[in-house]
Design an enzyme around this catalytic site. Sequence first.
Site, short mmCIF file in Angstrom:
data_model
loop_
_atom_site.label_atom_id
_atom_site.label_comp_id
_atom_site.label_asym_id
_atom_site.label_seq_id
_atom_site.Cartn_x
_atom_site.Cartn_y
_atom_site.Cartn_z
N LYS A 108 -40.37 15.57 7.41
CA LYS A 108 -40.99 14.78 6.34
C LYS A 108 -40.56 13.31 6.29
O LYS A 108 -40.29 12.78 5.21
CB LYS A 108 -40.64 15.40 4.98
CG LYS A 108 -41.19 16.78 4.77
CD LYS A 108 -40.77 17.34 3.44
CE LYS A 108 -39.29 17.63 3.38
NZ LYS A 108 -38.91 18.49 2.26
N ASP A 144 -35.40 23.84 -1.33
CA ASP A 144 -36.22 23.67 -2.55
C ASP A 144 -37.05 24.92 -2.88
O ASP A 144 -37.32 25.21 -4.05
CB ASP A 144 -37.12 22.43 -2.48
CG ASP A 144 -37.95 22.34 -1.22
OD1 ASP A 144 -37.76 23.16 -0.30
OD2 ASP A 144 -38.81 21.44 -1.15
C1 BGC Z 1 -38.71 21.57 5.19
C2 BGC Z 1 -38.39 22.73 4.28
C3 BGC Z 1 -38.84 22.43 2.87
C4 BGC Z 1 -40.31 22.02 2.86
C5 BGC Z 1 -40.83 21.69 1.48
C6 BGC Z 1 -40.17 21.17 5.05
O1 BGC Z 1 -40.41 20.03 5.81
O2 BGC Z 1 -38.46 21.92 6.53
O3 BGC Z 1 -37.01 23.01 4.31
O4 BGC Z 1 -38.65 23.56 2.07
O5 BGC Z 1 -40.49 20.90 3.70
O6 BGC Z 1 -40.15 20.64 0.91
#
Ligand code: BGC
Length: 420
Positions: A108, A144
């Site tokens: 992200k 989360d």
């Molecule tokens: C992450 C997860 C996270 C999700 C939602 C993903 O990019 O790898 O760990 O729960 O995003 O935030």
Amino acid sequence: MLPTFVRATPDGSERGQFLALDLGGTNFRVLHVRVQKDGQETDSKICAIPQEMMQGPGEQLFDHIAACLGDFIMAQNLKEQSLPLGFTFSFPCEQKEIDKSILIRWTKGFNCSGVEGQDVVKLLKEAVHRRRDYDIGPVAMVNDTVGTMMSCGYKDQRCEIGMIIGTGTNACYMEEMRNVQRVEGNDGRMCINTEWGGFGDDGYLDDIRTEFDVEVDRTSINAGVHIFEKMISGMYLGEIVRLLLLRLAADGLLFDGRTSEVLRRPSSFPTKFMSDMEEKDTGQENTQNILTELGLNWDPVDVRVVRLVCATVSSRSAHLCAAALATVADRIRANRGLDHLKITVGVDGTVYRKHPTFSQRLQAMVRLLAPQCDISFLVSEDGSGKGAAMVTAVSQRLALQSRLLEDSDSDEEQQQKLYH
Ligand code: BGC
């Protein structure tokens, strides 16, 4: 499939005061949560994370987190208390214990150096200790999805799945310990972080990936990984639409074959535009305004086509999520040997919350794909930070219960000795 060391959801008897940190998007939240008999009280503060810090040295990021936490602790007058802390860290981690968690990789838009392969709890504690002006108690680290499941679980004890569809996407669920090979013991359950965003990284989704998905992945900062997430989540949906519009224009099917400088610029079509364009009453007018803002020459047919493109991309996302969720729910049903499972999913994330039709489409498809599961959806009101505090509260309750059990066992032993 990552074990989380969270062994139970809340039962309502948890009490106490906790700190919580929530890091996973562009903002970072600090919370002070009081869990009482008649509910929870929370104070919180949001701190921004500057873009350059998201891709700078890890130490700088953790110093920033420790500074925000420090300011909050001072403002709340908690300096003397060293409260237990729940840390929601929303990235794939190999959890070794509830307070030891190794970052597998950033996702992200984050890419801080020196953190992958390291224990994130240790990095946080070191940053706090570098300051020398306050301390924290025991730390429980959670994803989360786990935070969301736990905070919804406080309200609805059937909540045994947590799902996020926002900037990224993921889900966790309660698995039987006998199926959790990486952790010793067969009794009870443990929450598993599926990291479903990484589904397809081994090529499993190649048959359904389009040229636009391939391009979005190729130009991302983490090419080759989190393939499923890149077909679904808020960080990427707008970009898929943008690439589709460029292709349709290049094929002479939109805007009279012409595009604009703005539309040709990567990331110029945020996912929020899709929500605006797909709005039932105002969507047509919103689309006209956005296309004008993007410097495009449109006619009424273009407006209809663009809205159709948005609806196609967001429905595909909702349906892919539904397929993943149906699989998880049906696995829980089969695990428990039930013909029928009634379960609640705690949900959070901007795509699920803000997109006008996403949640209905997802729910309708899940009903079709998992007919033996009766799934309710509970949108988390408190964010996953509060859930991290609940994880700390539940693990304190479990520790207390097992201490009481041990005490009563040793009482029994004492009595037996007296009688024999
Ligand atoms: C992450 C997860 C996270 C999700 C939602 C993903 O990019 O790898 O760990 O729960 O995003 O935030």
